[in-house]
Design an enzyme around this catalytic site. Structure first.
Site, PDB file in Angstrom:
ATOM      1  N   ASP A  99      48.163  37.736  42.677  1.00 11.33           N
ATOM      2  CA  ASP A  99      47.452  37.951  41.412  1.00 11.33           C
ATOM      3  C   ASP A  99      48.308  37.887  40.158  1.00 11.33           C
ATOM      4  O   ASP A  99      47.928  37.282  39.162  1.00 11.33           O
ATOM      5  CB  ASP A  99      46.745  39.314  41.441  1.00 11.33           C
ATOM      6  CG  ASP A  99      45.656  39.399  42.480  1.00 11.33           C
ATOM      7  OD1 ASP A  99      45.725  38.668  43.483  1.00 11.33           O
ATOM      8  OD2 ASP A  99      44.737  40.204  42.305  1.00 11.33           O
ATOM      9  N   LYS A 100      49.454  38.558  40.163  1.00 11.34           N
ATOM     10  CA  LYS A 100      50.221  38.693  38.929  1.00 11.34           C
ATOM     11  C   LYS A 100      51.207  37.552  38.709  1.00 11.34           C
ATOM     12  O   LYS A 100      51.727  37.398  37.604  1.00 11.34           O
ATOM     13  CB  LYS A 100      50.984  40.031  38.914  1.00 11.34           C
ATOM     14  CG  LYS A 100      50.097  41.261  39.085  1.00 11.34           C
ATOM     15  CD  LYS A 100      49.010  41.333  38.034  1.00 11.34           C
ATOM     16  CE  LYS A 100      48.118  42.553  38.203  1.00 11.34           C
ATOM     17  NZ  LYS A 100      47.302  42.541  39.423  1.00 11.34           N
ATOM     18  N   SER A 446      39.659  44.770  41.121  1.00 10.33           N
ATOM     19  CA  SER A 446      39.972  43.579  41.895  1.00 10.33           C
ATOM     20  C   SER A 446      38.900  42.538  41.654  1.00 10.33           C
ATOM     21  O   SER A 446      37.723  42.864  41.447  1.00 10.33           O
ATOM     22  CB  SER A 446      40.015  43.925  43.391  1.00 10.33           C
ATOM     23  OG  SER A 446      39.997  42.745  44.169  1.00 10.33           O
TER      24      SER A 446
END
Length: 532
Positions: A99-100, A446
């Protein structure tokens, strides 16, 4: 180091690799890196691999309730800056995974403005468990079902043994795959790269192409700020809204625009896009299709081909061609998975911004993951400032249907480091309350979350935002048709409560999280570090 005298005259290219043995997201990146290095060398460059921090939302979130996740995004940006700018390297190929990493790499590309290209490194596959297909989303939701005693521990254990069958990021249109699509929509990844299966021959092909493409970008001196223009950001926002991307793309696009010094109003663009397009995909958690179906149907490029009428096709991309030229070479998408604009699967946009006295700077809703029957919700507030307390309240049946759960003091400053409030939402859905209880939070969600969820409330409670003034039992009105959220208080009553709020207490955290609190900017500014 194996360098010849001749090598010193060649372009030096960083391969930014967030490989790590901590998480399945990154297990394959060393192999991808080698393919890129070989291609760069064959094209006349000198590849120099650098390693960075590797945050994984399912692993790094284990400690401190996920407070390290958002801060690690910006740690990675600075990590890249130090190694690439400090060494005066000529270009970057950035291997994007969990994700990051993708937003951090886009931010770093915008900040450093050296020729750069993102390689999105793909999603994992699930498999059959008994009579149904299981992936990480099913496990995620089933934790709540287990806590609500709807399934046994053995059921849950069996699912975990089948949910991940290969490397890569979470299946579904969660934050990782959403940000992979955003990299391509911005023009920073080669056309057709997102989404893609990790470990596939197709991914290796894109890695090889990226190694050649970065050399052309360096030769032609095409830099990220020539690609990530206002038109490109507008395109990315419209794609995000149309496909029902993760709620987290808002903060990451904001941050990327700020680091790129691009004068574009990302929040305003989301608000404008909501009236232009409906939902043209139904990829989980937004519907029944799996991420591999989306990829096979044409992926992000296929969605952009359907959206051409509302995109700026003149923008430059890392292919060295314009978006319009890229799309002209792409096949028509499978319209059973990627619908045309004129016949969307749902007339509503996938993502919307809502405002009101509870979120004067806006909040984001993944409308595509909200039950279609719920567009107006009124209920009493149940306030929590610790996610574990809220989860315990579910287990003890203390959260009644019709409630609006307020999870606050979980934002970047309040954490410090944004608390991963997604576990509560998953538990709520698993307990069967996803359609009867709303959640309003300044914490991080999320992209797998579904339900009546209002995320990224701005300003956050720790900044003295109205969310901090909510009391248990206050009435909150959520109207998704009007894109509004309101606390039923007069302006004077709300102002009085806000004025009476105590100052933010000092944090007990040390080290990186303490530094992050001092530096982090508001969510409305992408939660970047330092004044911009």
């Amino acid at each position: 180091m194996g360098l010849s005298e001749e090598d010193f005259e060649k372009p030096k290219i960083a391969i930014v690799n967030s490989s790590s043995k901590l998480s399945v997201c990154y297990q394959h990146l060393d192999g991808v890196s080698q393919v890129v290095q070989d291609a760069i060398r064959a094209a006349g460059g000198v590849p120099l691999e650098i390693r960075t921090v590797a945050p994984s939302d399912f692993v790094t979130s284990a400690g401190k309730q996920g407070r390290y996740l958002m801060p690690t995004r910006d740690l990675l940006v600075n990590d890249v800056e130090v190694q690439v700018e400090g060494a005066e390297l000529d270009g970057m190929v950035l291997l994007a995974s969990c994700d990051k990493t993708t937003p951090a790499q886009l931010m770093a590309a915008g900040r450093l403005n050296v020729p750069s290209i993102i390689v999105t490194c793909g999603f994992q596959l699930g498999s059959q468990c008994g009579d149904h297909h299981v992936d990480i989303e099913e496990v995620y939701k089933s934790v709540g079902a287990y806590k609500a005693k709807k399934i046994t521990l053995q059921n849950l254990t069996d699912m975990t043994c089948h949910a991940i069958k290969g490397p890569g990021v979470c299946a579904g249109l969660a934050t990782a795959n959403s940000m992979h699509c955003m990299a391509e929509a911005l023009g920073m990844a080669l056309p057709g790269n997102a989404p893609i299966r990790a470990g596939s021959d197709a991914l290796n092909g894109y890695a090889e192409s990226a190694g050649r493409a970065i050399m052309e970008l360096v030769e032609k001196d095409i830099r990220p700020r020539q690609i990530m223009t206002a038109g490109a950001f507008r395109n990315a926002v419209r794609v995000a809204v149309a496909i029902g991307a993760s709620v987290n793309v808002l903060r990451h696009l904001l941050a990327t625009a700020i680091e790129s010094e691009c004068d574009v109003d990302i929040i305003g663009e989301f608000e404008a896009a909501a009236s232009l397009v409906g939902q043209i995909t139904k990829v989980r958690p937004n519907g029944p299709d799996r991420i591999e179906d989306f990829a096979a149907a044409g992926g992000c490029a296929g969605a952009m081909k359907q959206l051409q009428a509302i995109l700026d096709t003149s923008v430059m991309t890392v292919s060295g061609l314009t978006l319009g030229e890229n799309l002209a070479a792409r096949p028509a998408p499978d319209e059973s998975v990627i619908a045309p604009m004129s016949q969307p699967f749902r007339p509503e946009p996938g993502l919307v911004i809502i405002r009101g006295n509870l979120a004067p700077d806006g909040a984001v809703v993944k409308l595509s993951a909200v039950p279609a029957s719920v567009r107006r919700f009124i209920g009493p507030a149940a306030v929590f400032e610790d996610e574990n307390d809220a989860i315990n309240a579910i287990e003890q049946s203390k959260i009644a249907p019709g409630s609006v759960v307020v999870l606050r003091m979980l934002g970047p400053k309040g954490g410090p480091g944004t608390v991963f409030a997604a576990s509560f939402m998953a538990a709520l859905v698993g307990a069967g309350l996803g359609e009867t209880v709303a959640v309003v939070t300044d914490g991080e969600l999320s992209g797998l979350n579904s339900g009546i969820t209002i995320g990224q409330v701005m300003p956050e409670a720790a900044e003295g935002g109205p969310l901090a003034a909510v009391h248990d039992g206050d009435t909150i009105v959520i109207d998704l048709n009007r894109k509004s959220i309101a606390l039923e208080l007069t302006d004077a009553e709300l102002a009085q409560r806000i004025a009476a709020l105590p100052p933010l207490p000092p944090t007990h955290e040390k080290g990186w999280l303490a530094m992050y609190r001092q530096l982090v900017q508001p969510l409305s500014k992408g939660a970047v570090l330092g004044e911009r």
